[in-house]
Write an enzyme that holds these catalytic residues in place. Structure first.
Site: not given
Ligand code: PRP
Length: 178
Positions: A46-47, A102, A106, A134, A162, A168
């Protein structure tokens, strides 16, 4: 009116204004690569949904929108290392110029997995963009073609990201510290 952090555990890392400015730059960078060709933008749920909504409008020109559902963090603050497709593409992308969108890279496990997954669908080209990178946490050697912001190893929330499905909706990127 400024939006207040939801509680004392969240502080602003990247403001709404910086996000807006950087997205305008990213859109120019991406259009410089793909020209005026139609671009199939593939958002990773979902990000990425808020980043994607802003990026596709900044991109302009002919754009298709597709979504992939992927899960790798199961409600916690650390990656589990498990990548799972929870929603597949609705339409074929074969022969299309694709942009995978995206919110964050990470460990790199999700991006690496999705690059292979989408590559198997034979797009004409595949570029990748992430709002946040990151790099301290990489477990596989993979980088997005376009990066909004490189951030330190802190747990970030907001603008699509989130914590336990909350936050979010924050219009900025915040750092969560318990
Ligand atoms: C997050 C994020 C990326 C992925 C990146 O998704 O949206 O897809 O993790 O992490 P990685 O580089 O360590 O693989 P998440 O599983 O939290 O799901 P969500 O987008 O639905 O919040």
């Amino acid at each position: 009116m400024p939006v207040l952090p939801p509680d004392e555990h969240v502080r602003v890392l990247i403001s709404e204004e910086r996000i807006r400015e950087r997205i305008a730059e990213l859109a120019l960078e991406i259009r410089a690569q793909v020209g005026s060709e139609p671009v199939t933008c593939i958002g990773v749920l979902k990000g990425s949904f808020i980043f994607m909504a802003d990026l596709v409008r900044a991109l302009g020109g002919p754009v298709r929108c597709e979504f992939l559902g992927v899960s790798s963090y199961h409600g916690g603050t650390r990656s589990t290392g498990v990548v799972r497709i929870t929603q597949d593409l609705r339409h074929p992308i074969e022969g299309q110029h694709c942009l995978l969108i995206e919110d964050i890279v990470d460990t790199g496990l999700t991006l690496d997995y999705l690059k292979h997954f989408l590559g198997g669908h034979r797009p004409a080209s595949l570029r990748t963009v992430t709002l946040l990178d990151k790099p301290d946490h990489r477990e596989v050697e993979v980088d997005a073609d376009h990066v909004g912001f490189t951030i330190p190893d802190e747990f970030v929330v907001g603008y699509g990201l989130d914590l336990g499905e909350l936050y979010r909706n924050l219009p900025f990127i915040g750092v969560y510290s318990p």
